[in-house]
Design a protein around this motif. Structure first.
Motif, PDB file in Angstrom:
ATOM      1  N   GLU A 135       6.572   4.542   6.003  1.00  0.00           N
ATOM      2  CA  GLU A 135       4.823   4.814   6.203  1.00  0.00           C
ATOM      3  C   GLU A 135       4.200   3.191   6.638  1.00  0.00           C
ATOM      4  O   GLU A 135       3.368   3.301   7.273  1.00  0.00           O
ATOM      5  CB  GLU A 135       4.239   5.085   4.376  1.00  0.00           C
ATOM      6  CG  GLU A 135       4.955   6.375   3.868  1.00  0.00           C
ATOM      7  CD  GLU A 135       4.375   6.909   2.749  1.00  0.00           C
ATOM      8  OE1 GLU A 135       3.718   7.689   1.595  1.00  0.00           O
ATOM      9  OE2 GLU A 135       5.813   5.553   1.994  1.00  0.00           O
ATOM     10  N   TYR A 136       4.677   2.356   5.766  1.00  0.00           N
ATOM     11  CA  TYR A 136       4.318   0.863   6.487  1.00  0.00           C
ATOM     12  C   TYR A 136       3.965   0.728   8.767  1.00  0.00           C
ATOM     13  O   TYR A 136       3.837   0.791   8.693  1.00  0.00           O
ATOM     14  CB  TYR A 136       5.039  -0.529   5.673  1.00  0.00           C
ATOM     15  CG  TYR A 136       4.826  -1.870   6.283  1.00  0.00           C
ATOM     16  CD1 TYR A 136       3.127  -2.591   6.512  1.00  0.00           C
ATOM     17  CD2 TYR A 136       5.728  -2.322   7.239  1.00  0.00           C
ATOM     18  CE1 TYR A 136       3.300  -3.217   7.379  1.00  0.00           C
ATOM     19  CE2 TYR A 136       5.939  -3.658   8.202  1.00  0.00           C
ATOM     20  CZ  TYR A 136       3.464  -4.470   7.902  1.00  0.00           C
ATOM     21  OH  TYR A 136       3.817  -4.965   7.774  1.00  0.00           O
TER      22      TYR A 136
ATOM     23  N   TRP B  72       0.824  -1.210   0.074  1.00  0.00           N
ATOM     24  CA  TRP B  72      -0.093  -0.361   0.079  1.00  0.00           C
ATOM     25  C   TRP B  72       1.040   1.492  -0.434  1.00  0.00           C
ATOM     26  O   TRP B  72       0.472   2.654  -0.272  1.00  0.00           O
ATOM     27  CB  TRP B  72      -0.459  -0.192   0.707  1.00  0.00           C
ATOM     28  CG  TRP B  72      -1.798  -1.244   1.970  1.00  0.00           C
ATOM     29  CD1 TRP B  72      -2.280  -1.971   0.141  1.00  0.00           C
ATOM     30  CD2 TRP B  72      -2.889  -1.372   3.045  1.00  0.00           C
ATOM     31  NE1 TRP B  72      -3.329  -3.634   0.802  1.00  0.00           N
ATOM     32  CE2 TRP B  72      -3.556  -2.543   2.086  1.00  0.00           C
ATOM     33  CE3 TRP B  72      -2.545  -0.752   3.817  1.00  0.00           C
ATOM     34  CZ2 TRP B  72      -4.208  -3.683   3.665  1.00  0.00           C
ATOM     35  CZ3 TRP B  72      -3.912  -1.849   4.617  1.00  0.00           C
ATOM     36  CH2 TRP B  72      -4.497  -2.633   4.204  1.00  0.00           C
ATOM     37  N   TYR B  73       2.179   1.107   0.433  1.00  0.00           N
ATOM     38  CA  TYR B  73       3.326   2.418   0.649  1.00  0.00           C
ATOM     39  C   TYR B  73       4.357   2.452   0.360  1.00  0.00           C
ATOM     40  O   TYR B  73       4.516   1.560  -0.596  1.00  0.00           O
ATOM     41  CB  TYR B  73       3.429   2.380   1.724  1.00  0.00           C
ATOM     42  CG  TYR B  73       1.962   2.294   3.141  1.00  0.00           C
ATOM     43  CD1 TYR B  73       1.582   2.933   3.173  1.00  0.00           C
ATOM     44  CD2 TYR B  73       2.125   1.259   3.743  1.00  0.00           C
ATOM     45  CE1 TYR B  73      -0.052   3.682   3.652  1.00  0.00           C
ATOM     46  CE2 TYR B  73       0.191   1.379   4.774  1.00  0.00           C
ATOM     47  CZ  TYR B  73       0.174   2.361   4.761  1.00  0.00           C
ATOM     48  OH  TYR B  73      -1.348   3.082   5.595  1.00  0.00           O
ATOM     49  N   ASP B  74       4.502   3.275  -0.559  1.00  0.00           N
ATOM     50  CA  ASP B  74       5.951   3.572  -1.368  1.00  0.00           C
ATOM     51  C   ASP B  74       7.513   3.356  -0.459  1.00  0.00           C
ATOM     52  O   ASP B  74       8.449   3.111  -0.773  1.00  0.00           O
ATOM     53  CB  ASP B  74       6.037   4.707  -1.871  1.00  0.00           C
ATOM     54  CG  ASP B  74       5.049   5.617  -2.750  1.00  0.00           C
ATOM     55  OD1 ASP B  74       4.496   4.356  -3.494  1.00  0.00           O
ATOM     56  OD2 ASP B  74       4.466   6.194  -3.087  1.00  0.00           O
TER      57      ASP B  74
END
Length: 297
Positions: free
Chosen positions: A115-116, A109-111
């Motif tokens: 963020e994860y 879901w994240y770059d």
């Protein structure tokens, strides 16, 4: 002078704070003060909506959906009014964070990994908040259930100052204080804010000074300097590490604690200085006061 990069927690939260979280906390402060000034009665719902919007902005719609789903499941299980079932539900929800397939899906879901990890930390802390609400729901009589509705759970779970990293505040304390409608004084609140910012800035400068000059964590990551150090030096390193840990949490808990005060709430006491402790029992009770209260409750 380069800083010691080995303390992941400090580097992580300072980076996120500079990028987005401090700005979102400033937005919370603005919404809170405006709602206290104009619509005190609807303050919990204004803050709930802001917290949900901030969550959506920072974690994306999928991250927001995960936290909302956890809250909905916890609330549904609480309807059975069995404390054991609530604990099992919380443990199962927490264990889903360690299922490899789920981990991989969330990572996509994240770059970036950061963020994860933000989602991971946030969901973990939210799990404690969901547990606190659900247990209070189980323990209260049917006549009191109106004050333990799903909207109140969302107001508690999405309260932004404590959203990502705590400190933990029990639902009974939160709801009682949030319902109080006290006289609002702009001058008093401004004084609290200015003094609080000065104190937190001093603690932050001290922590940055320690991490730029002392290299405590870098020394601990290598066995060679530790093996050659004397017992006095090892004792000094151990004391330096716990003192840095103390100063670090004065900042990490001081910022949300200041916003709690600005919202008219009483935050858990900040960590007590570890140099004043003579037993680990006292340290446990007085370092993370919110977590201690949660476990006692």
């Amino acid at each position: 002078m380069p800083q010691d990069p080995m303390d992941f927690e400090w580097s992580y939260w300072i980076e996120w704070g500079r990028e987005r979280i401090l700005w979102l906390l400033a937005g919370h402060l603005l919404v809170s003060q405006m709602s206290r000034l104009l619509v005190e009665k609807y303050k919990p719902w204004c803050l709930m909506v802001y917290g949900m919007a901030a969550c959506w902005l920072l974690l994306g719609i999928k991250g927001f959906a995960v936290i909302l789903l956890h809250a909905a499941i916890s609330f549904a299980v609480a309807q059975f009014q069995l404390s054991l079932l609530t604990w099992l539900c919380s443990l199962i929800l927490l264990s889903t964070l360690r299922i490899p397939a789920v981990e991989e899906t969330k990572r996509k879901w994240y770059d970036t990994e950061n963020e994860y990890y933000l989602l991971l930390f946030t969901v973990s802390v939210r799990c404690l908040f969901c547990t606190s609400f659900s247990l209070e729901y189980c323990w209260h009589a049917p006549a009191q259930k109106s004050s333990h509705s799903f909207p109140w759970m969302l107001a508690y779970v999405f309260y932004y100052p404590t959203f990502h990293n705590g400190p933990l505040m029990n639902f009974d304390e939160f709801s009682k204080q949030m319902r109080k409608q006290e006289a609002f004084s702009v001058k008093t609140n401004l004084n609290i804010l200015i003094v609080g910012i000065i104190r937190i800035f001093f603690w932050w400068c001290l922590a940055e000074l320690m991490i730029h000059l002392m290299y405590i964590h870098a020394l601990y990551s290598s066995a060679l300097p530790l093996e050659s150090a004397s017992y006095w030096a090892l004792g000094g390193l151990a004391l330096a590490q716990v003192l840095f840990f103390y100063v670090k949490y004065l900042v990490l808990y001081g910022v949300p604690g200041l916003l709690l005060q600005m919202d008219g709430l009483k935050p858990p006491a900040l960590p007590c200085c570890v140099s004043l402790m003579h037993s680990f029992t006292k340290m446990w009770r007085s370092f993370d006061v919110g977590l201690h209260r949660f476990l006692v409750r």
